[in-house]
Scaffold this motif. Structure first.
Motif, PDB file in Angstrom:
ATOM      1  N   VAL A  56       3.651  50.156  30.508  1.00  0.00           N
ATOM      2  CA  VAL A  56       4.145  51.529  30.359  1.00  0.00           C
ATOM      3  C   VAL A  56       3.308  52.495  31.203  1.00  0.00           C
ATOM      4  CG1 VAL A  56       4.457  53.433  28.732  1.00  0.00           C
ATOM      5  CG2 VAL A  56       5.102  51.111  28.075  1.00  0.00           C
ATOM      6  N   ASP A  57       1.997  52.369  31.111  1.00  0.00           N
ATOM      7  CA  ASP A  57       1.110  53.271  31.851  1.00  0.00           C
ATOM      8  C   ASP A  57       1.279  53.096  33.359  1.00  0.00           C
ATOM      9  OD1 ASP A  57      -1.265  55.149  31.880  1.00  0.00           O
ATOM     10  OD2 ASP A  57      -2.125  53.457  32.978  1.00  0.00           O
ATOM     11  N   ALA A  58       1.372  51.845  33.823  1.00  0.00           N
ATOM     12  CA  ALA A  58       1.524  51.595  35.261  1.00  0.00           C
ATOM     13  C   ALA A  58       2.854  52.134  35.773  1.00  0.00           C
ATOM     14  CB  ALA A  58       1.413  50.095  35.542  1.00  0.00           C
ATOM     15  N   THR A  59       3.913  51.980  34.987  1.00  0.00           N
ATOM     16  CA  THR A  59       5.227  52.499  35.399  1.00  0.00           C
ATOM     17  C   THR A  59       5.194  54.013  35.512  1.00  0.00           C
ATOM     18  OG1 THR A  59       6.303  50.652  34.238  1.00  0.00           O
ATOM     19  CG2 THR A  59       7.683  52.516  34.848  1.00  0.00           C
ATOM     20  N   SER A  60       4.589  54.664  34.533  1.00  0.00           N
ATOM     21  CA  SER A  60       4.497  56.124  34.548  1.00  0.00           C
ATOM     22  C   SER A  60       3.702  56.620  35.749  1.00  0.00           C
ATOM     23  CB  SER A  60       3.843  56.607  33.250  1.00  0.00           C
ATOM     24  OG  SER A  60       3.685  58.009  33.253  1.00  0.00           O
ATOM     25  N   ARG A  61       2.580  55.988  36.023  1.00  0.00           N
ATOM     26  CA  ARG A  61       1.742  56.408  37.144  1.00  0.00           C
ATOM     27  C   ARG A  61       2.396  56.098  38.487  1.00  0.00           C
ATOM     28  NH1 ARG A  61      -4.215  54.340  36.537  1.00  0.00           N
ATOM     29  NH2 ARG A  61      -4.401  55.709  38.341  1.00  0.00           N
ATOM     30  N   LEU A  62       3.118  54.979  38.553  1.00  0.00           N
ATOM     31  CA  LEU A  62       3.821  54.640  39.793  1.00  0.00           C
ATOM     32  C   LEU A  62       4.875  55.696  40.117  1.00  0.00           C
ATOM     33  CD1 LEU A  62       4.619  52.730  42.112  1.00  0.00           C
ATOM     34  CD2 LEU A  62       6.093  51.528  40.476  1.00  0.00           C
ATOM     35  N   ILE A  63       5.642  56.101  39.113  1.00  0.00           N
ATOM     36  CA  ILE A  63       6.668  57.129  39.322  1.00  0.00           C
ATOM     37  C   ILE A  63       6.029  58.429  39.801  1.00  0.00           C
ATOM     38  CG2 ILE A  63       8.342  58.587  38.117  1.00  0.00           C
ATOM     39  CD1 ILE A  63       8.966  56.153  36.339  1.00  0.00           C
ATOM     40  N   LEU A  84       6.963  44.425  37.931  1.00  0.00           N
ATOM     41  CA  LEU A  84       6.286  45.677  38.288  1.00  0.00           C
ATOM     42  C   LEU A  84       5.146  45.400  39.259  1.00  0.00           C
ATOM     43  CD1 LEU A  84       6.065  48.709  37.822  1.00  0.00           C
ATOM     44  CD2 LEU A  84       4.590  48.231  35.850  1.00  0.00           C
ATOM     45  N   LYS A  85       4.442  44.313  39.048  1.00  0.00           N
ATOM     46  CA  LYS A  85       3.376  43.916  39.973  1.00  0.00           C
ATOM     47  C   LYS A  85       3.949  43.708  41.381  1.00  0.00           C
ATOM     48  CE  LYS A  85       0.210  39.982  40.710  1.00  0.00           C
ATOM     49  NZ  LYS A  85       0.997  39.226  41.697  1.00  0.00           N
ATOM     50  N   THR A  86       5.101  43.062  41.470  1.00  0.00           N
ATOM     51  CA  THR A  86       5.740  42.824  42.768  1.00  0.00           C
ATOM     52  C   THR A  86       6.135  44.130  43.442  1.00  0.00           C
ATOM     53  OG1 THR A  86       6.574  40.662  42.046  1.00  0.00           O
ATOM     54  CG2 THR A  86       7.699  41.714  43.911  1.00  0.00           C
ATOM     55  N   ILE A  87       6.675  45.070  42.668  1.00  0.00           N
ATOM     56  CA  ILE A  87       7.081  46.367  43.225  1.00  0.00           C
ATOM     57  C   ILE A  87       5.890  47.081  43.846  1.00  0.00           C
ATOM     58  CG2 ILE A  87       7.912  48.677  42.616  1.00  0.00           C
ATOM     59  CD1 ILE A  87       9.651  47.346  40.464  1.00  0.00           C
ATOM     60  N   ILE A  88       4.785  47.109  43.132  1.00  0.00           N
ATOM     61  CA  ILE A  88       3.598  47.811  43.632  1.00  0.00           C
ATOM     62  C   ILE A  88       3.020  47.102  44.854  1.00  0.00           C
ATOM     63  CG2 ILE A  88       1.268  48.585  43.041  1.00  0.00           C
ATOM     64  CD1 ILE A  88       2.207  48.689  40.100  1.00  0.00           C
ATOM     65  N   GLU A  89       2.954  45.783  44.793  1.00  0.00           N
ATOM     66  CA  GLU A  89       2.410  45.032  45.931  1.00  0.00           C
ATOM     67  C   GLU A  89       3.252  45.229  47.189  1.00  0.00           C
ATOM     68  OE1 GLU A  89       0.162  41.282  43.709  1.00  0.00           O
ATOM     69  OE2 GLU A  89       2.233  41.078  44.374  1.00  0.00           O
ATOM     70  N   LYS A  90       4.572  45.232  47.055  1.00  0.00           N
ATOM     71  CA  LYS A  90       5.436  45.427  48.226  1.00  0.00           C
ATOM     72  C   LYS A  90       5.268  46.820  48.811  1.00  0.00           C
ATOM     73  CE  LYS A  90       9.068  42.023  47.267  1.00  0.00           C
ATOM     74  NZ  LYS A  90      10.525  41.795  47.012  1.00  0.00           N
ATOM     75  N   LEU A  91       5.046  47.804  47.964  1.00  0.00           N
ATOM     76  CA  LEU A  91       4.793  49.154  48.474  1.00  0.00           C
ATOM     77  C   LEU A  91       3.493  49.198  49.268  1.00  0.00           C
ATOM     78  CD1 LEU A  91       5.813  51.534  45.535  1.00  0.00           C
ATOM     79  CD2 LEU A  91       6.855  51.409  47.801  1.00  0.00           C
ATOM     80  N   ILE A  92       2.471  48.546  48.754  1.00  0.00           N
ATOM     81  CA  ILE A  92       1.177  48.509  49.459  1.00  0.00           C
ATOM     82  C   ILE A  92       1.332  47.810  50.805  1.00  0.00           C
ATOM     83  CG2 ILE A  92      -1.174  47.594  49.382  1.00  0.00           C
ATOM     84  CD1 ILE A  92      -1.094  47.956  46.337  1.00  0.00           C
ATOM     85  N   LEU A 130      -2.024  53.383  44.636  1.00  0.00           N
ATOM     86  CA  LEU A 130      -1.252  52.189  44.286  1.00  0.00           C
ATOM     87  C   LEU A 130      -2.172  51.016  43.933  1.00  0.00           C
ATOM     88  CD1 LEU A 130       1.594  52.361  46.964  1.00  0.00           C
ATOM     89  CD2 LEU A 130       1.801  52.797  44.507  1.00  0.00           C
ATOM     90  N   ARG A 131      -3.243  50.867  44.660  1.00  0.00           N
ATOM     91  CA  ARG A 131      -4.192  49.784  44.358  1.00  0.00           C
ATOM     92  C   ARG A 131      -4.826  49.986  42.980  1.00  0.00           C
ATOM     93  NH1 ARG A 131      -5.949  50.523  49.946  1.00  0.00           N
ATOM     94  NH2 ARG A 131      -5.091  48.843  51.257  1.00  0.00           N
ATOM     95  N   GLN A 132      -5.114  51.234  42.623  1.00  0.00           N
ATOM     96  CA  GLN A 132      -5.703  51.519  41.322  1.00  0.00           C
ATOM     97  C   GLN A 132      -4.707  51.205  40.193  1.00  0.00           C
ATOM     98  OE1 GLN A 132      -8.972  52.523  40.682  1.00  0.00           O
ATOM     99  NE2 GLN A 132      -8.316  51.945  38.619  1.00  0.00           N
ATOM    100  N   ILE A 133      -3.442  51.547  40.420  1.00  0.00           N
ATOM    101  CA  ILE A 133      -2.407  51.236  39.424  1.00  0.00           C
ATOM    102  C   ILE A 133      -2.286  49.725  39.242  1.00  0.00           C
ATOM    103  CG2 ILE A 133       0.070  51.366  38.918  1.00  0.00           C
ATOM    104  CD1 ILE A 133       0.113  54.027  40.455  1.00  0.00           C
TER     105      ILE A 133
END
Length: 229
Positions: free
Chosen positions: A133-140, A193-201, A219-222
């Motif tokens: 939940v926290d990672a999704t909120s911060r990613l948005i 969610l991990k995949t989404i963040i990694e692909k953005l990086i 993004l790395r911190q999230i």
């Protein structure tokens, strides 16, 4: 290359997933609160004097043994309530075997161990759900405030289908809320969610310019917080 439209589409699905995740959290918290064990009332033994009026109890050796047995019976009753077992289930498992005062009950001790293990598993699930939940909120937040202005100037590859899958998984979780299927869906949501963040990086790695450094760092911190144990 994808522009703002692809990012906005991804954001729409992520916001929907976040809303569902928060509903799941509230539902699980309410369910947990409704099953909190209450402190059992302390049993009181009648104390009467030889004249029939209230006074100090006087027990013979046989009476003391009877009191010990009564205490064991009350203890067994409370433990059975805590474990959700019926007297018939106790009888099948052999838990009603009479014991002398002070004799250990290995069967019931093992049952208490099982309860502790289940509690630890629930704590782990709650922690994992909280991180998602926290990672999704911060990613948005990062995508809306930092990434959207940059992608309008320099389009880069995006993968909205991952956000669609993430939202679908969260919707399945809302239908389960507990059990093995819920644990499986939570694991899949975590990985997606991990995949989404990694692909953005990875997509931002082709832009070494200074404006992209804060985005990559955020993004790395999230991702680090999401993977924290």
């Amino acid at each position: 290359m994808a522009g703002p439209a692809a990012l906005l589409e991804s954001l729409e699905h992520q916001v929907g997933a976040l809303h569902t995740l928060r509903l799941v959290c509230r539902g699980r918290e309410a369910a947990t609160a409704s099953h909190l064990p209450l402190s059992p009332p302390q049993p009181s033994l009648p104390q009467t004097s030889s004249a029939g009026s209230p006074g100090p109890a006087q027990y013979s050796p046989g009476g003391e043994m009877e009191v010990a047995r009564l205490g064991q019976a009350l203890e067994l009753k409370e433990e059975r309530k805590a474990l959700g077992k019926t007297p018939e289930e106790d009888e099948e498992s052999g838990d009603l075997t009479p014991l002398s005062p002070g004799e250990p009950r290995p069967h019931r001790l093992s049952q208490h161990g099982l309860v502790r293990n289940e509690t630890l598993r629930e704590m782990a699930l709650r922690s994992k759900l909280s991180r998602v939940v926290d990672a999704t909120s911060r990613l948005i937040e990062v995508e809306q405030t930092l990434l959207l202005p940059l992608i309008q100037q320099h389009p880069f590859p995006l993968h909205p289908k991952d956000s669609i899958e993430f939202r679908n998984i969260c919707s399945r979780m809302a239908l389960q809320r507990e059990g093995q299927q819920f644990e499986k869906d939570l694991h899949e949501a975590h990985q997606c969610l991990k995949t989404i963040i990694e692909k953005l990086i990875w997509s931002l790695a082709v832009f070494p310019s200074e404006p992209y450094i804060p985005v990559r760092s955020a993004l790395r911190q999230i991702l680090q917080n999401l993977l924290a144990m």
